[in-house]
Write a protein that holds these residues in place. Structure first.
Motif, mmCIF file in Angstrom:
data_model
loop_
_atom_site.group_PDB
_atom_site.id
_atom_site.type_symbol
_atom_site.label_atom_id
_atom_site.label_comp_id
_atom_site.label_asym_id
_atom_site.label_seq_id
_atom_site.Cartn_x
_atom_site.Cartn_y
_atom_site.Cartn_z
ATOM 1 N N CYS A 178 0.803 -1.113 -0.032
ATOM 2 C CA CYS A 178 -0.036 0.140 0.017
ATOM 3 C C CYS A 178 0.719 1.119 -0.175
ATOM 4 C CB CYS A 178 -1.050 -0.123 0.999
ATOM 5 S SG CYS A 178 -2.041 1.321 1.226
ATOM 6 N N GLN A 219 -13.355 6.702 3.940
ATOM 7 C CA GLN A 219 -12.277 5.804 4.063
ATOM 8 C C GLN A 219 -11.062 6.675 4.412
ATOM 9 O OE1 GLN A 219 -10.206 3.699 0.719
ATOM 10 N NE2 GLN A 219 -11.546 2.222 1.402
ATOM 11 N N SER A 220 -10.316 5.789 5.145
ATOM 12 C CA SER A 220 -9.093 6.558 5.445
ATOM 13 C C SER A 220 -7.916 5.391 5.693
ATOM 14 C CB SER A 220 -9.098 7.254 6.799
ATOM 15 O OG SER A 220 -9.381 6.560 7.915
ATOM 16 N N GLY A 221 -6.617 5.750 5.858
ATOM 17 C CA GLY A 221 -5.645 4.670 6.687
ATOM 18 C C GLY A 221 -5.968 4.460 8.081
ATOM 19 N N GLU A 222 -5.323 3.850 8.757
ATOM 20 C CA GLU A 222 -5.425 3.714 10.264
ATOM 21 C C GLU A 222 -5.086 5.039 10.828
ATOM 22 O OE1 GLU A 222 -5.379 -0.091 12.138
ATOM 23 O OE2 GLU A 222 -6.635 -0.890 10.565
ATOM 24 N N SER A 276 -14.839 2.935 6.467
ATOM 25 C CA SER A 276 -13.742 2.005 6.162
ATOM 26 C C SER A 276 -12.534 2.750 6.524
ATOM 27 C CB SER A 276 -13.571 2.080 4.629
ATOM 28 O OG SER A 276 -12.773 1.277 4.096
ATOM 29 N N ARG A 335 -11.701 -5.146 3.743
ATOM 30 C CA ARG A 335 -11.476 -6.261 2.808
ATOM 31 C C ARG A 335 -10.574 -7.284 3.676
ATOM 32 N NH1 ARG A 335 -9.303 -4.007 -3.034
ATOM 33 N NH2 ARG A 335 -11.115 -3.058 -3.752
ATOM 34 N N PRO A 357 -7.777 -5.346 -9.153
ATOM 35 C CA PRO A 357 -6.491 -5.827 -9.304
ATOM 36 C C PRO A 357 -5.456 -5.283 -8.482
ATOM 37 C CG PRO A 357 -7.045 -4.094 -10.928
ATOM 38 C CD PRO A 357 -8.063 -4.413 -10.035
HETATM 39 N N1 SAH Z 1 -7.332 1.355 6.038
HETATM 40 C C1 SAH Z 1 -8.815 0.829 5.520
HETATM 41 C C2 SAH Z 1 -8.655 1.071 4.143
HETATM 42 C C3 SAH Z 1 -7.722 0.420 3.212
HETATM 43 S S1 SAH Z 1 -7.508 0.964 1.456
HETATM 44 C C4 SAH Z 1 -8.751 -0.616 5.664
HETATM 45 O O1 SAH Z 1 -7.829 -1.253 6.417
HETATM 46 O O2 SAH Z 1 -9.735 -1.423 5.444
HETATM 47 C C5 SAH Z 1 -8.766 0.051 0.748
HETATM 48 C C6 SAH Z 1 -8.201 -1.154 0.003
HETATM 49 O O3 SAH Z 1 -7.265 -0.628 -1.112
HETATM 50 C C7 SAH Z 1 -7.464 -2.046 0.672
HETATM 51 O O4 SAH Z 1 -8.082 -2.890 1.780
HETATM 52 C C8 SAH Z 1 -6.737 -3.146 -0.183
HETATM 53 O O5 SAH Z 1 -7.607 -4.176 -0.812
HETATM 54 C C9 SAH Z 1 -6.434 -1.990 -1.525
HETATM 55 N N2 SAH Z 1 -5.311 -1.542 -2.117
HETATM 56 C C10 SAH Z 1 -4.087 -1.136 -1.104
HETATM 57 N N3 SAH Z 1 -2.986 -1.318 -1.982
HETATM 58 C C11 SAH Z 1 -3.226 -1.460 -3.112
HETATM 59 C C12 SAH Z 1 -2.413 -1.627 -4.125
HETATM 60 N N4 SAH Z 1 -1.124 -1.230 -4.211
HETATM 61 N N5 SAH Z 1 -3.049 -1.981 -5.398
HETATM 62 C C13 SAH Z 1 -4.411 -2.429 -5.455
HETATM 63 N N6 SAH Z 1 -5.289 -2.239 -4.199
HETATM 64 C C14 SAH Z 1 -4.779 -1.871 -3.092
#
Ligand code: SAH
Length: 352
Positions: free
Chosen positions: A72, A109-112, A140, A163, A234
């Motif tokens: 990420c 939605q955000s990071g933690e 999220s 997810r 993807p």
């Molecule tokens: N912090 C939140 C939101 C995460 S970002 C959480 O934990 O749920 C949302 C989604 O983006 C993640 O769950 C991941 O499946 C997806 N994601 C993150 N990095 C990615 C990447 N490099 N390519 C595609 N999807 C990605």
């Protein structure tokens, strides 16, 4: 490949396969049978949702994150990420804009981000709930305690996206540092469901180290969990992560997985994601034609759009929300679908 078609028919009929059958379905896929699967999945979605596409306004309100997931772009170790946090007023403005377009669901939605306490999030939820009583709010914001999830639900959130990323322990360890655990991820999803949220799980297609067996385990896990929403897209590399040189997931396999999921879960809310739109100019349209029924355009202010970068090449980072909305409306029209003004709950779901 008569055998593969039999597997597809079996999936269509029973809504599930065995672990080894899922793996075969992926391993031996070919263009002709994939088209058969796709058309069954599109018909299935049409039977439940007609030609209607639910729209969710995505508000990416902070890219601070305490976690260090290897895939990420907003992982905490990425010193090159320009961090931002939207104010409460900014978030409400995003909702106002979206409401004007006819959106009746907002996804926060955000990071933690530890910069928001539970109380901060609850206050934001209550303000949105007060101003837009006819809208659904989806959160999220990652892994939290059950108590925290309960507070969020009480404050007015009714959907939660988290997810699972992968259902296999060995694969989970390839994607995440040791302080994170698959068990806790699954615990969160179970708690969320138990509390009464409409829950979204999901995974990346083609993430580093992913095999057909891992995907099979993802399908099986989803069958157990029975989520209301499933987000898949993807994997796309990000230049400032440990996976910078890893190959991206493909359009073809992502569409194939979408169709499998649609046959497994006729009523599930299944988005054609931004990542899908990023690996192919018509990715989201193809996603809808493979069985997806939801799209999630960004409502984030233009000033921060280019900063919520989970992967390289993300689309729509230079556009205003209004442009994105108009563009998606046209894209859906062109393939015979219509964006609707609707909360778009899981069929039959009500708040307890
Ligand atoms: N912090 C939140 C939101 C995460 S970002 C959480 O934990 O749920 C949302 C989604 O983006 C993640 O769950 C991941 O499946 C997806 N994601 C993150 N990095 C990615 C990447 N490099 N390519 C595609 N999807 C990605």
């Amino acid at each position: 490949m008569g055998q593969l078609r039999e597997l597809i028919d079996k999936l269509h009929q029973n809504r599930e396969l065995t672990l080894s059958e899922y793996a075969e379905l992926i391993k031996y896929r070919n263009a002709e049978d994939a088209e058969y699967l796709r058309s069954l999945a599109q018909d299935e979605a049409k039977q439940t949702f007609g030609n209607q596409i639910y729209v969710r306004g995505l508000i990416e309100f902070s890219n601070y994150c305490r976690n260090d997931c290897y895939y990420c772009g907003i992982r905490r170790s990425n010193g090159a990420a320009e961090r931002y946090r939207l104010s409460e007023e900014d978030i409400l403005d995003c909702c106002r804009t979206g409401y004007g377009f006819g959106f009746r669901t907002f996804v926060l939605q955000s990071g933690e981000d530890m910069g928001y306490s539970d109380e901060d999030i609850c206050r934001i939820l209550r303000r949105i709930r007060d101003e837009f009583p006819d809208c659904a709010i989806t959160l999220s914001v990652g892994e939290k305690s059950r108590e925290t999830y309960e507070k969020f639900y009480q404050a007015g959130a009714e959907r939660y996206l988290l997810r699972h990323e992968t259902a296999s322990e060995d694969h989970y360890r390839i994607l995440h540092p040791k302080e994170l655990s698959l068990n806790n991820r699954k615990r969160c999803l179970t708690d969320l469901k138990d509390i009464g949220f409409q829950v979204g799980a999901g995974f990346m297609v083609g993430s580093p180290g992913q095999t057909e067996e891992h995907l099979a385990a993802d399908f099986q896990y989803l069958r157990e969990l029975e989520p209301h929403m499933i987000g898949i897209g993807p994997f796309i590399h990000h230049k400032d992560t440990p996976f910078r040189v890893e190959p991206d997931g493909t359009l073809e396999l992502t569409l194939y997985c979408l169709s499998i999921l649609r046959l497994m879960f006729p009523k599930v809310l299944l988005p054609a994601t931004t990542a899908l739109g990023t690996i192919h100019p018509l990715g989201r349209e193809l996603g809808v034609q493979a069985g997806a029924n939801v799209i999630m355009p960004s409502l984030s202010p233009k000033s921060v759009r280019g900063k919520y970068l989970l992967y390289d090449g993300k689309i729509c980072t230079g556009e205003e929300a209004a442009e994105c909305h108009a563009c998606l409306e046209n894209r859906m029209k062109r393939i015979g679908y219509q964006i609707v003004t609707d909360r778009g709950d899981y069929p039959g779901w009500t708040r307890e």
